[in-house]
Design an enzyme around this catalytic site. Structure first.
Site, PDB file in Angstrom:
ATOM      1  N   GLY A  10       4.810  55.058 -46.938  1.00 40.58           N
ATOM      2  CA  GLY A  10       5.321  55.591 -48.202  1.00 40.58           C
ATOM      3  C   GLY A  10       5.579  54.523 -49.243  1.00 40.58           C
ATOM      4  O   GLY A  10       6.307  54.749 -50.203  1.00 40.58           O
ATOM      5  N   ASN A  12       4.332  51.332 -52.083  1.00 42.09           N
ATOM      6  CA  ASN A  12       3.741  51.411 -53.423  1.00 42.09           C
ATOM      7  C   ASN A  12       2.268  51.797 -53.408  1.00 42.09           C
ATOM      8  O   ASN A  12       1.820  52.575 -54.250  1.00 42.09           O
ATOM      9  CB  ASN A  12       3.920  50.072 -54.152  1.00 42.09           C
ATOM     10  CG  ASN A  12       5.384  49.760 -54.396  1.00 42.09           C
ATOM     11  OD1 ASN A  12       6.181  50.665 -54.610  1.00 42.09           O
ATOM     12  ND2 ASN A  12       5.754  48.499 -54.344  1.00 42.09           N
ATOM     13  N   ILE A  13       1.502  51.247 -52.454  1.00 44.61           N
ATOM     14  CA  ILE A  13       0.077  51.611 -52.359  1.00 44.61           C
ATOM     15  C   ILE A  13      -0.049  53.065 -51.908  1.00 44.61           C
ATOM     16  O   ILE A  13      -0.879  53.815 -52.412  1.00 44.61           O
ATOM     17  CB  ILE A  13      -0.666  50.666 -51.377  1.00 44.61           C
ATOM     18  CG1 ILE A  13      -0.832  49.281 -51.999  1.00 44.61           C
ATOM     19  CG2 ILE A  13      -2.030  51.225 -50.987  1.00 44.61           C
ATOM     20  CD1 ILE A  13      -1.932  49.157 -53.018  1.00 44.61           C
ATOM     21  N   ARG A  15       2.117  55.586 -52.313  1.00 40.48           N
ATOM     22  CA  ARG A  15       2.501  56.530 -53.371  1.00 40.48           C
ATOM     23  C   ARG A  15       1.635  56.363 -54.616  1.00 40.48           C
ATOM     24  O   ARG A  15       1.214  57.329 -55.234  1.00 40.48           O
ATOM     25  CB  ARG A  15       3.983  56.335 -53.760  1.00 40.48           C
ATOM     26  CG  ARG A  15       4.959  56.576 -52.648  1.00 40.48           C
ATOM     27  CD  ARG A  15       6.386  56.726 -53.157  1.00 40.48           C
ATOM     28  NE  ARG A  15       6.813  55.702 -54.087  1.00 40.48           N
ATOM     29  CZ  ARG A  15       7.231  54.474 -53.762  1.00 40.48           C
ATOM     30  NH1 ARG A  15       7.262  54.117 -52.477  1.00 40.48           N
ATOM     31  NH2 ARG A  15       7.612  53.601 -54.673  1.00 40.48           N
ATOM     32  N   GLY A  16       1.385  55.097 -54.979  1.00 44.00           N
ATOM     33  CA  GLY A  16       0.768  54.831 -56.275  1.00 44.00           C
ATOM     34  C   GLY A  16      -0.733  54.737 -56.290  1.00 44.00           C
ATOM     35  O   GLY A  16      -1.333  54.647 -57.355  1.00 44.00           O
ATOM     36  N   LYS A 213     -15.009  42.320 -52.394  1.00 46.02           N
ATOM     37  CA  LYS A 213     -13.640  42.540 -52.856  1.00 46.02           C
ATOM     38  C   LYS A 213     -12.671  41.541 -52.218  1.00 46.02           C
ATOM     39  O   LYS A 213     -11.900  40.868 -52.903  1.00 46.02           O
ATOM     40  CB  LYS A 213     -13.225  43.982 -52.537  1.00 46.02           C
ATOM     41  CG  LYS A 213     -11.860  44.366 -53.083  1.00 46.02           C
ATOM     42  CD  LYS A 213     -10.776  44.189 -52.059  1.00 46.02           C
ATOM     43  CE  LYS A 213      -9.411  44.293 -52.716  1.00 46.02           C
ATOM     44  NZ  LYS A 213      -8.332  44.281 -51.742  1.00 46.02           N
TER      45      LYS A 213
END
EC number: 1.1.1.17
Length: 388
Positions: A10, A12-13, A15-16, A213
């Protein structure tokens, strides 16, 4: 019945990035985490905001239609959700995959839906879904392993989106870079076809995307962080504003570009443009990021398949130049005893107690006869002697 995705992590990655795009593709998202504070906050709010930042300004979106489960206390519920989900994703860190595999294995085993579950790990690591697949198999009844592919399909992915340091008072809201890349291999889904997630670019061969990447964005970002940290800079923007550090980043990416162009046949001009775009992204003043945050977990970042040793080992095998990557590795080795970063303390301990050869083998996973090994040993020995 609507589409449902179970997402582990849950943060930042989660959720965001992942949560935002699953929501936009009309999935109900079930967040799973062990952190009480995150789960309590998600359970206590019906929405959160994702603010996309670019040079043109900010754009805010609202994410709704989610639930949250604490897997520390409600593991059976997590297993039940997986058994009826369409998709399982995760953004927990490569080292945590082994811990989320048991409930995923149980959830897959309990499935009665004809269409296999789509499993996609969204981690900054090569072959992260393969790693998760291996752990899931280890946690599946041996008599059921052979039929696992009838219940779940596992696809590797490459993700790229910078999440800067967040405002401590932001709560669930996430500030994130507008640019993103989410590439997933489509072959594993076979006759069923891949799930419908709009943000994803589905490809037959993921390798060029993953390495390009990892060896451009992550190598460049970490190089800026480690040089910046050792030169007393506070943020990545401050680091990239320093001509010397910017030059070190450019030099490292020139070396990794040689590998990408040689190995995958990507046109040199296209790779140059990609590098220019990445340098511009990590130099963005709107994405001000603290060097300690970007540099954290140096043990992982010095690993065999990671952003420095990964490209440098392949370049050394090809007889190509690796000076700038070795310089960046040296700076990473100097990232020691940094507050709130356990790995930086462990790194200091290894460098203090092990010989240069043993420390190199332990940190990088390189074999002693590898063409890169002796050159890394030199850098390790130099760092062990103290300040440069």
């Amino acid at each position: 019945m609507g589409k449902k995705a179970v997402h582990f992590g849950g943060g930042n990655i989660g959720r965001g990035f992942v949560g935002e795009f699953l929501h936009e593709s009309d999935y109900e998202v079930v967040f799973v985490d062990v952190m009480d504070s995150i789960i309590d906050a998600l359970q206590g709010a019906s929405s959160y905001k994702v603010t996309e930042v670019s040079n043109e300004g900010e754009h805010t979106k609202t994410v709704t239609n989610y639930r949250a489960i604490n897997s520390k206390h409600n593991l059976d519920q997590v297993i039940s959700e997986i058994s009826t989900a369409d998709v399982v994703t995760c953004a927990v860190g490569p080292n945590i995959l082994k811990f989320i595999a048991p409930p995923i294995a149980k959830g897959i085993d309990a499935r009665t839906i004809e269409r296999p579950l789509a499993v996609v790990a969204c981690e900054n690591a090569i072959g992260a879904t393969d790693t998760l697949h291996k752990f899931v198999k280890e946690n599946t009844d041996p008599s059921r392993v052979e039929s696992l592919s009838s219940r779940a399909r596992f696809a590797n992915s490459a993700i790229d989106r910078i999440v800067p340091t967040q405002d401590p008072d932001s709560g669930l809201d996430v500030k994130i870079e507008k640019f993103y890349e989410w590439v997933v291999e489509k072959t594993p889904f076979g006759e069923w076809g891949h799930p419908d997630i709009q943000a994803i670019l589905w490809v037959d061969n993921l390798d060029p995307y993953i390495e390009r990447k990892l060896y451009t964005v992550n190598t460049g970002h970490a190089t800026a962080a480690y040089y910046g940290y050792n030169m007393g800079k506070k943020t990545i923007y401050e680091s990239m504003s320093d001509e010397k550090i910017r030059g070190h980043v450019r030099d490292a990416l020139s070396e990794t570009s040689t590998l990408i162009v040689d190995k995958y046949g990507i046109p040199a001009q296209e790779q140059r443009k990609y590098v220019d775009a990445i340098v511009a992204r990590i130099s963005n003043p709107h994405l001000e990021d603290v060097v300690e945050r970007v540099g954290r977990a140096p043990l992982r970042k010095l690993g065999r398949k990671e952003r420095f040793v990964g490209p440098a080992s392949q370049l050394a095998e090809r007889g190509k130049k690796v000076d700038a990557l070795l310089g960046a590795m040296e700076q990473a080795l100097r990232f020691q005893n940094v507050l709130e970063d356990d790995e930086s303390f462990e790194l200091a301990k290894i460098l203090k107690t092990e010989s240069a050869e043993d420390a190199t083998a332990k940190l990088t996973g390189l074999e002693s006869d590898h063409p890169l090994f002796a050159r890394v040993v030199e850098r390790v020995a130099k760092v062990q002697k103290g300040p440069k």
